[in-house]
Scaffold this active site. Structure first.
Site, mmCIF file in Angstrom:
data_model
loop_
_atom_site.group_PDB
_atom_site.id
_atom_site.type_symbol
_atom_site.label_atom_id
_atom_site.label_comp_id
_atom_site.label_asym_id
_atom_site.label_seq_id
_atom_site.Cartn_x
_atom_site.Cartn_y
_atom_site.Cartn_z
ATOM 1 N N SER A 1 0.853 -1.182 0.000
ATOM 2 C CA SER A 1 0.000 0.000 0.000
ATOM 3 C C SER A 1 0.893 1.237 0.000
ATOM 4 O O SER A 1 2.116 1.128 0.046
ATOM 5 C CB SER A 1 -0.900 0.000 1.232
ATOM 6 O OG SER A 1 -0.114 0.286 2.371
ATOM 7 N N LYS A 2 0.238 2.381 -0.022
ATOM 8 C CA LYS A 2 0.977 3.652 -0.104
ATOM 9 C C LYS A 2 1.971 3.806 1.037
ATOM 10 O O LYS A 2 2.976 4.503 0.907
ATOM 11 C CB LYS A 2 -0.010 4.811 -0.075
ATOM 12 C CG LYS A 2 -0.653 5.025 -1.423
ATOM 13 C CD LYS A 2 -1.363 6.358 -1.460
ATOM 14 C CE LYS A 2 -2.291 6.427 -2.654
ATOM 15 N NZ LYS A 2 -3.561 7.049 -2.369
ATOM 16 N N ARG A 3 1.633 3.176 2.154
ATOM 17 C CA ARG A 3 2.548 3.194 3.295
ATOM 18 C C ARG A 3 3.967 2.751 2.910
ATOM 19 O O ARG A 3 4.954 3.164 3.488
ATOM 20 C CB ARG A 3 2.040 2.169 4.320
ATOM 21 C CG ARG A 3 1.547 2.700 5.564
ATOM 22 C CD ARG A 3 0.822 1.743 6.467
ATOM 23 N NE ARG A 3 0.566 0.385 6.073
ATOM 24 C CZ ARG A 3 1.327 -0.660 6.391
ATOM 25 N NH1 ARG A 3 2.422 -0.480 7.079
ATOM 26 N NH2 ARG A 3 0.979 -1.872 6.026
ATOM 27 N N HIS A 4 4.036 1.822 1.955
ATOM 28 C CA HIS A 4 5.325 1.242 1.580
ATOM 29 C C HIS A 4 6.058 2.091 0.536
ATOM 30 O O HIS A 4 7.156 1.738 0.125
ATOM 31 C CB HIS A 4 5.119 -0.159 1.014
ATOM 32 C CG HIS A 4 4.502 -1.118 1.983
ATOM 33 N ND1 HIS A 4 3.185 -1.504 1.901
ATOM 34 C CD2 HIS A 4 5.012 -1.753 3.060
ATOM 35 C CE1 HIS A 4 2.916 -2.353 2.878
ATOM 36 N NE2 HIS A 4 4.006 -2.518 3.602
ATOM 37 N N GLY A 5 5.425 3.173 0.095
ATOM 38 C CA GLY A 5 6.026 3.990 -0.961
ATOM 39 C C GLY A 5 5.056 4.078 -2.118
ATOM 40 O O GLY A 5 3.885 3.740 -1.977
#
Ligand code: GLU
Length: 467
Positions: free
Chosen positions: A240-244
């Site tokens: 997800s966006k959390r990972h980049g």
């Protein structure tokens, strides 16, 4: 064997993300390998969440990756009359029925069933109603699913998967407002588009038995299914966006090449011995859906970076020059006003890991108002440096042929004559030309900048640093 027909069926509710792009790529590769057809279908029946902007973003992402389609894009929103026709067909055949239960009734039944420890499943109140008068009462249309036996398929990636029919609900195929539901339209489209193989994310595994039962009810061939495992972040949570960045186009903007992205995406789940580098043509030959692994893959940005560096290093400098131009413009550089950009790229592509790095590395060729790296200056500029640089410039002026070899020869001869090592003059030249201690090779820079510009820059450095 009849021709293989595959499709990519994104819902246009956002940009093309890494997972979707991989699904598209697997479909595309198989279509190209088997000389079949690749169809693009936009699943925009969820009118509230679908946007034209998302459609455009998805098409842009596919174009960037080089995934062209043979048919489409088809829009589900154009097909409502067709879906209605098929709902009627199932109703006429007694394979679907109108259900008049209200939302409140259903909710009450669900709650009761849960309390009694049962499954929150439709209880079939309307399943066997005699024909009802057409009195304007609201209804949904439900599929009359078999209640016994099981539904299974041999998944091309996951092997045999089986569901008990008793677990499956009488699926709503048309809502009260007359619009069709998701699982139904997917089946109608896949059936009418003669899709032979469905490759999609494994978040759809639970939909598949319901869809198979619909194919069977419609008496049309059931396609093969291949459910691709998820992509995870380094922490093993779903990517997800959390990972980049998860948007494919964000990678272009971060200076990645499409061929690096394609090569990276295909390796998320697919392998071919221990090979890592695959060009598109190579992939078309080697790809097979059966070699996609069953377990989830972890997105590794370092590996993507490594592949990107590989493709930049081995890339066609003319093409790279074209690709780096917008990044240079972002940096206020107009390459038309300086040395040949292709020659510049050649001096940088060996080391740049992204097109952004390449652009950053190219700026000094076009802007000569840079500052000098301070610690570099302290090391490279000794009391004797200015006179050495002056002497070097004089030699450069008298150089007859101007090539890598002649420049290298000039430096060698100069060092011998002065009894110095290259290390006593090279770093000063490097700083004078680029302002940094990490630049392309000195001879390469001189060759690209030319005699006049080299002199100008050395003189500027002397004026500033050569006390
Ligand atoms: N529209 C679905 C999605 O974007 C894909 C459905 C399918 O491939 O069957 O997840």
């Amino acid at each position: 064997m009849s021709q293989i027909r595959l499709r990519f069926a994104p819902s246009p509710t956002g940009y093309l993300h890494v997972g979707g792009a991989r699904t598209a790529l697997f479909n595309w590769l198989l279509a190209r390998k088997e000389q079949g057809k690749f169809i693009l279908r936009i699943e925009d029946t969820d009118v509230a969440r679908s946007t034209q902007e998302s459609v455009d973003a998805i098409l842009e992402g596919m174009a960037w990756l080089g995934l062209d389609w043979d048919e489409g894009p088809f829009y589900q929103s154009d097909n409502f009359p067709l879906y209605k026709q098929y709902v009627q067909k199932l109703l006429d055949a007694g394979k679907a029925y109108k259900c008049y239960c209200s939302a409140e009734e259903l909710e009450a039944k669900r709650e009761k069933a849960m309390k009694e420890g049962g499954k929150p499943k439709y209880d079939g109140t309307c399943r066997n109603l005699p024909p009802q008068p057409d009195d304007g009462r609201p209804y949904v249309v439900r599929f009359k699913a078999p209640q016994e036996g099981s539904t299974s398929w041999n998944d091309l990636i996951k092997g045999t998967i089986s569901f008990e029919n008793a677990e499956l609900d009488d699926l709503i195929i048309q809502r009260t407002d007359g619009t069709p539901t998701y699982n139904f339209v997917v089946v109608i489209d896949d059936a009418t588009m003669n899709i032979t193989t469905v490759i999609r994310g494994d978040d759809h595994v639970n939909n598949t038995p319901r869809q198979i039962l619909l194919y069977e009810a419609l008496e049309v061939p059931v396609p093969s299914f291949a459910h691709v495992p998820m992509i995870l972040g380094a922490d093993k949570a779903r990517l997800s966006k959390r990972h980049g960045a998860t948007s494919v186009m964000a990678y272009r903007d971060m200076g990645f090449l499409p061929e690096a992205m394609v090569n990276y995406l295909v390796r998320l789940g697919w392998s071919y011995g221990d090979e890592e580098i695959f060009g598109l043509q190579d992939l078309i030959q080697k790809f097979s859906i059966e070699s996609v692994g069953r377990s989830a893959s972890v997105f590794n940005p370092d590996k993507l970076l490594w592949l990107n560096a590989h493709y930049i290093k081995n890339g066609d400098p003319v093409r790279l020059a074209g690709l780096v131009t917008p990044f240079l413009k972002d940096r206020g550089v107009d390459p038309a006003g300086g040395p040949d950009l292709v020659a510049v790229v050649k001096t940088l592509q060996e080391r740049a890991k992204t097109m952004l790095e390449l652009a950053d590395g190219a700026v000094f060729y076009y802007k000569d108002d840079f500052d000098y790296d301070e610690s570099g200056v302290a090391k490279a500029f000794k009391p004797e440096t200015p006179s050495l640089l002056e002497a070097l410039l004089a030699k450069l002026d008298s150089l007859e042929s101007f090539s890598m070899e002649s420049i290298e020869g000039l430096f060698k001869g100069f060092c011998e004559e002065k009894g110095i090592k290259l290390g006593q003059i090279g770093p000063a030249v490097r700083l004078a030309l680029s302002g940094t201690t990490a630049s392309p090779g000195i001879y390469e820079m001189i060759l690209v900048l030319g005699k006049g510009e080299t002199r100008k820059r050395v003189e500027r450095a002397l004026a500033r640093l050569g006390k």
